[in-house]
Design a protein around this motif. Structure first.
Motif, PDB file in Angstrom:
ATOM      1  N   GLN A 246      45.933  33.796  49.939  1.00  0.00           N
ATOM      2  CA  GLN A 246      45.433  34.056  51.294  1.00  0.00           C
ATOM      3  C   GLN A 246      45.390  35.563  51.566  1.00  0.00           C
ATOM      4  OE1 GLN A 246      44.404  31.058  52.239  1.00  0.00           O
ATOM      5  NE2 GLN A 246      45.605  30.336  50.473  1.00  0.00           N
TER       6      GLN A 246
ATOM      7  N   ILE B  28      41.155  33.868  57.915  1.00  0.00           N
ATOM      8  CA  ILE B  28      42.272  33.687  56.976  1.00  0.00           C
ATOM      9  C   ILE B  28      43.526  34.374  57.514  1.00  0.00           C
ATOM     10  CG2 ILE B  28      43.117  34.087  54.634  1.00  0.00           C
ATOM     11  CD1 ILE B  28      40.998  31.907  54.802  1.00  0.00           C
TER      12      ILE B  28
ATOM     13  N   SER C  91      42.512  37.163  49.858  1.00  0.00           N
ATOM     14  CA  SER C  91      41.249  36.744  50.469  1.00  0.00           C
ATOM     15  C   SER C  91      40.917  37.600  51.685  1.00  0.00           C
ATOM     16  CB  SER C  91      41.319  35.268  50.866  1.00  0.00           C
ATOM     17  OG  SER C  91      41.490  34.440  49.728  1.00  0.00           O
TER      18      SER C  91
ATOM     19  N   ILE D 175      42.363  29.133  51.698  1.00  0.00           N
ATOM     20  CA  ILE D 175      41.693  29.095  50.400  1.00  0.00           C
ATOM     21  C   ILE D 175      42.530  28.256  49.447  1.00  0.00           C
ATOM     22  CG2 ILE D 175      40.858  30.480  48.463  1.00  0.00           C
ATOM     23  CD1 ILE D 175      39.320  31.075  50.990  1.00  0.00           C
TER      24      ILE D 175
ATOM     25  N   TYR E 192      40.888  30.857  42.280  1.00  0.00           N
ATOM     26  CA  TYR E 192      40.153  31.416  43.408  1.00  0.00           C
ATOM     27  C   TYR E 192      40.820  32.677  43.960  1.00  0.00           C
ATOM     28  CZ  TYR E 192      38.198  26.788  42.848  1.00  0.00           C
ATOM     29  OH  TYR E 192      37.631  25.655  42.304  1.00  0.00           O
TER      30      TYR E 192
ATOM     31  N   ILE F  92      32.979  32.528  46.401  1.00  0.00           N
ATOM     32  CA  ILE F  92      34.184  32.060  47.092  1.00  0.00           C
ATOM     33  C   ILE F  92      33.863  31.730  48.550  1.00  0.00           C
ATOM     34  CG2 ILE F  92      36.511  32.702  47.861  1.00  0.00           C
ATOM     35  CD1 ILE F  92      36.405  32.183  44.890  1.00  0.00           C
TER      36      ILE F  92
ATOM     37  N   ARG G  60      47.909  26.023  49.670  1.00  0.00           N
ATOM     38  CA  ARG G  60      47.539  27.359  50.132  1.00  0.00           C
ATOM     39  C   ARG G  60      48.675  28.308  49.768  1.00  0.00           C
ATOM     40  NH1 ARG G  60      43.327  23.944  50.764  1.00  0.00           N
ATOM     41  NH2 ARG G  60      42.042  24.414  52.596  1.00  0.00           N
TER      42      ARG G  60
ATOM     43  N   ILE H 204      34.297  27.825  48.459  1.00  0.00           N
ATOM     44  CA  ILE H 204      35.747  27.589  48.496  1.00  0.00           C
ATOM     45  C   ILE H 204      36.336  27.883  49.867  1.00  0.00           C
ATOM     46  CG2 ILE H 204      37.953  28.194  47.418  1.00  0.00           C
ATOM     47  CD1 ILE H 204      35.897  26.841  45.540  1.00  0.00           C
ATOM     48  N   TYR H 205      35.822  28.859  50.553  1.00  0.00           N
ATOM     49  CA  TYR H 205      36.384  29.294  51.835  1.00  0.00           C
ATOM     50  C   TYR H 205      36.402  28.181  52.871  1.00  0.00           C
ATOM     51  CZ  TYR H 205      36.275  31.092  56.583  1.00  0.00           C
ATOM     52  OH  TYR H 205      36.510  31.272  57.919  1.00  0.00           O
TER      53      TYR H 205
END
Length: 394
Positions: free
Chosen positions: A308, A334, A311, A290, A243, A280, A303, A284-285
């Protein structure tokens, strides 16, 4: 986002920059290669090519942002170590690893580490105008094209004399893979930055070639993600969804087509990078960070620091493309998660490697050949520059 940009500048100036500055090895050159979880520096640890190149990139990029003379001096220091100790004068290319005195310790050549050499050198050239550094970067580009590319794409691991070896260093989960999305992504990233300072027609062709590989071989149109590990013929060797790489690639691929300026490939690329970011965000978020990856159906919920950081940039990039506030909110959230859990608030700390789903840090090194200032500092610099250039409010 102005407030967040200010916070990130403070993070850069007051934590990331001082932490990496103190790792300068005055006696042997370069930077110390290992700091354990308890913040103890090992001044005799091996010094990795990738880590040194990323440090070179960081101090050069920070100087371009802030014009801090100490950053420039540290960039010179990192450059000198790469040029004098990591560069193989006889057989060309960058060693995988040198010892703490700068003598070759692992003389393998990896395409990934050559790419990061280009990335660091190109940024150093942007900071300094040093023609010698640009010429080394150009030499590394030619080495990759000559030694690391075949009729199907780019190969990865070689011995000192450029004989092909099994791709041990960039394979994972016990499966040796001849080609990886990761290496192809960072070749593209390095070539993009090099093209920004050296408008060469062969380099442009290689960037277009890489962009087409991503579209035709690496991107899963059905799943809206990037496949990760492949054999020689681009058949996947293991089922992984990474991811962090997906969201990182969603903006790095956009950067490549923006720098390239080819409208046809820009439209095609930005369409599917948007699909990756959407996937994502939708699947996933979480405001609680993440997740790392899913391997053969099993998800690693830790994590990781770099996931991160990428993201934050990837979601903000998607917001800038669409004005969809969901992406801006994800980017902000995030960053809040990073502040709460990934930033190491101990005296003299930097960022933890990763935390579990409850925010508890894993007792992993703070610095080692892969743990570097590149992802977190770049996140800060990207957001600062994007906010400044686009005057994004909210």
């Amino acid at each position: 986002m102005e407030k967040i940009a200010q916070e990130m500048y403070k993070e850069l100036k007051d934590r990331i920059f001082p932490f990496w500055s103190k790792l300068k090895d005055e006696k042997n050159g370069g930077f110390y290669g290992y700091v354990d979880y308890d913040l103890n520096i090992d001044n005799k640890a091996l010094k990795g090519s990738i880590l040194n190149s990323r440090i070179l990139w960081f101090f050069s990029a920070f100087y371009c942002l802030d014009k801090d003379e100490k950053a420039l001096e540290l960039a010179h220091h990192a450059y000198k170590f790469l040029r004098d100790n990591i560069l193989d004068k006889e057989n060309k290319g960058l060693y995988w690893m040198v010892d703490y005195k700068g003598k070759p310790a692992d003389t393998r050549k990896h395409t990934y580490s050559q790419a990061f050499g280009i990335y660091g050198l190109a940024q150093y050239y942007k900071a300094t105008g040093n023609e010698e550094a640009l010429n080394i970067a150009i030499d590394l580009f030619n080495i990759i094209e000559r030694n690391c590319r075949d009729e199907n794409g780019y190969l990865e691991e070689f011995d000192r004399n450029w004989n092909l070896k099994e791709n041990y260093e960039l394979s994972e989960h016990g499966v040796i893979s001849s080609r990886t999305m990761n290496t192809h992504l960072h070749i593209l990233e390095a070539y993009t930055l090099l093209y920004d300072v050296w408008k060469n027609s062969n380099l442009k062709k290689s960037i277009i070639y890489l962009l087409n590989l991503f579209k035709d071989k690496i991107y899963s149109e059905d799943g809206k993600y990037l496949k990760v590990f492949f054999d020689d013929n681009w058949d996947t060797t293991i089922d992984i969804k990474s991811y962090g790489h997906d969201i990182e690639a969603s903006w790095l691929l956009d950067r490549a087509v923006d720098v390239l300026g080819d409208e046809g490939i820009k439209d095609t690329t930005k369409k599917y990078t948007m699909e990756i970011a959407e996937n994502i965000l939708n699947n996933i978020y979480s405001p609680d960070g993440i997740a790392n990856e899913t391997v053969e159906g099993k998800t690693d919920l830790s994590r990781v620091w770099w996931v991160q950081a990428e993201s934050v940039v990837g979601f903000f990039n998607a917001y800038q493309k669409t004005n969809d506030v969901r992406f801006m909110e994800a980017s902000k959230n995030i960053w809040e998660y990073i502040k709460g859990y990934l930033i190491d608030k101990r005296d003299g700390g930097e960022w933890y490697w990763k935390v579990d789903e409850n925010g508890k840090p894993f007792e992993m090194p703070i610095v080692e050949p892969w743990k570097c200032p590149y992802h977190n500092s770049r996140m800060c610099i990207e957001i600062i520059e994007r906010v400044k250039n686009n005057e994004v409010s909210g």
